[in-house]
Design a protein around this motif. Sequence first.
Motif, short mmCIF file in Angstrom:
data_model
loop_
_atom_site.label_atom_id
_atom_site.label_comp_id
_atom_site.label_asym_id
_atom_site.label_seq_id
_atom_site.Cartn_x
_atom_site.Cartn_y
_atom_site.Cartn_z
N HIS A 20 0.89 -1.04 -0.08
CA HIS A 20 0.02 0.07 -0.13
C HIS A 20 0.86 1.09 0.14
O HIS A 20 1.82 1.53 0.82
CB HIS A 20 -0.99 -0.10 1.27
CG HIS A 20 -1.60 1.29 1.50
ND1 HIS A 20 -2.68 1.72 0.67
CD2 HIS A 20 -1.53 2.18 2.18
CE1 HIS A 20 -3.12 2.60 0.78
NE2 HIS A 20 -2.41 3.18 1.78
N LYS A 21 0.67 2.05 -1.12
CA LYS A 21 1.49 3.26 -1.14
C LYS A 21 0.55 4.41 -1.20
O LYS A 21 -0.52 4.35 -2.00
CB LYS A 21 2.37 3.28 -2.38
CG LYS A 21 3.49 2.31 -2.24
CD LYS A 21 4.28 2.66 -3.53
CE LYS A 21 5.51 1.57 -3.38
NZ LYS A 21 6.19 1.69 -4.46
N PRO A 22 0.56 5.40 -0.47
CA PRO A 22 -0.22 6.37 -0.54
C PRO A 22 -0.14 7.17 -1.82
O PRO A 22 0.90 7.24 -2.35
CB PRO A 22 0.16 7.58 0.51
CG PRO A 22 0.77 6.67 1.45
CD PRO A 22 1.34 5.51 0.64
N THR A 31 6.58 10.76 -4.95
CA THR A 31 7.03 11.26 -3.54
C THR A 31 5.94 10.93 -2.52
O THR A 31 4.69 11.12 -2.82
CB THR A 31 7.27 12.80 -3.62
OG1 THR A 31 6.37 13.26 -4.04
CG2 THR A 31 8.32 12.86 -4.60
N GLU A 32 6.32 10.57 -1.53
CA GLU A 32 5.34 10.18 -0.41
C GLU A 32 5.30 11.07 0.46
O GLU A 32 6.05 11.66 1.35
CB GLU A 32 5.81 8.78 0.37
CG GLU A 32 4.87 8.18 0.99
CD GLU A 32 5.21 6.84 1.89
OE1 GLU A 32 4.64 6.23 2.45
OE2 GLU A 32 6.24 6.29 1.09
N HIS A 35 2.06 9.14 4.96
CA HIS A 35 2.23 7.99 5.44
C HIS A 35 1.70 7.64 6.87
O HIS A 35 1.65 8.28 7.66
CB HIS A 35 4.00 7.78 5.61
CG HIS A 35 4.10 6.27 5.56
ND1 HIS A 35 3.90 5.23 4.85
CD2 HIS A 35 4.55 5.70 6.89
CE1 HIS A 35 4.39 4.06 5.27
NE2 HIS A 35 4.74 4.28 6.80
N ALA A 37 1.21 4.54 9.67
CA ALA A 37 1.63 3.30 10.08
C ALA A 37 1.28 3.05 11.24
O ALA A 37 0.99 3.86 12.24
CB ALA A 37 3.15 3.55 10.18
N SER A 39 -0.75 0.61 8.27
CA SER A 39 -1.74 0.88 7.30
C SER A 39 -2.95 -0.01 7.09
O SER A 39 -3.93 -0.01 6.44
CB SER A 39 -0.99 0.92 5.85
OG SER A 39 -0.84 -0.19 5.56
N PHE A 56 0.72 9.14 11.62
CA PHE A 56 0.83 9.72 10.26
C PHE A 56 2.14 10.61 10.15
O PHE A 56 2.38 11.56 11.14
CB PHE A 56 -0.45 10.82 9.97
CG PHE A 56 -1.87 10.12 9.99
CD1 PHE A 56 -2.26 9.68 8.55
CD2 PHE A 56 -2.55 9.78 10.80
CE1 PHE A 56 -3.41 8.91 8.52
CE2 PHE A 56 -3.89 9.17 10.76
CZ PHE A 56 -4.21 8.68 9.58
N SER A 57 2.75 10.23 9.06
CA SER A 57 4.03 11.17 9.08
C SER A 57 3.92 11.65 7.72
O SER A 57 3.55 11.39 6.78
CB SER A 57 5.27 10.21 8.79
OG SER A 57 5.34 9.41 10.06
N GLU A 87 4.40 15.26 12.30
CA GLU A 87 3.68 13.78 12.49
C GLU A 87 2.49 14.01 13.52
O GLU A 87 2.31 14.78 14.20
CB GLU A 87 4.79 12.77 13.38
CG GLU A 87 5.57 12.51 12.68
CD GLU A 87 6.93 11.69 13.40
OE1 GLU A 87 6.75 11.68 14.68
OE2 GLU A 87 7.58 11.17 12.52
N THR A 114 -4.49 8.83 2.08
CA THR A 114 -3.93 7.26 2.36
C THR A 114 -5.13 6.51 2.98
O THR A 114 -6.12 7.28 3.63
CB THR A 114 -2.78 7.30 3.59
OG1 THR A 114 -2.30 6.01 3.66
CG2 THR A 114 -3.13 8.11 4.76
#
Length: 134
Positions: A20-22, A31-32, A35, A37, A39, A56-57, A87, A114
């Motif tokens: 899973h990538k945003p 570019t992210e 993010h 974690a 997810s 969330f970052s 964050e 996300t």
Amino acid sequence: MYFKLVSVNALTLIAGMSVHKPVLANGEGATEILHAAPSKCVALNEGRTCYADVKFSINTPVVGDYCIRESTSKKILQCWAQSQSFEFVLGFGSAESMSYELISKSQRDVLAVTTIEVNWVHKIRTKKRRWRLF
């Protein structure tokens, strides 16, 4: 031989789906920016609420005013002023998957999205119950 080839292709497909990538709002994933974690959140039974502390970052390309909000209800969770990297820890609790958006406060543009997926260990099955008198 054919079975092994199909199995490897199926496993590759499933493994690719689990990553899973945003995704950025314009469809690019280079570019992210946002993010989350973890997810994924796992509940014991289907329909039960899953609880997790989700971190969330956020790393934006420019300094500005940003907010995180729920995608469906548009409820704003947290905002930051004149920031580029920050964050946020959310006490997640839901029985279904939820999406979150990073928006620019001044332009109200969605910069990144996300999703926190809710999975379960046991699926609800309907059982026929036979009653006995003796």
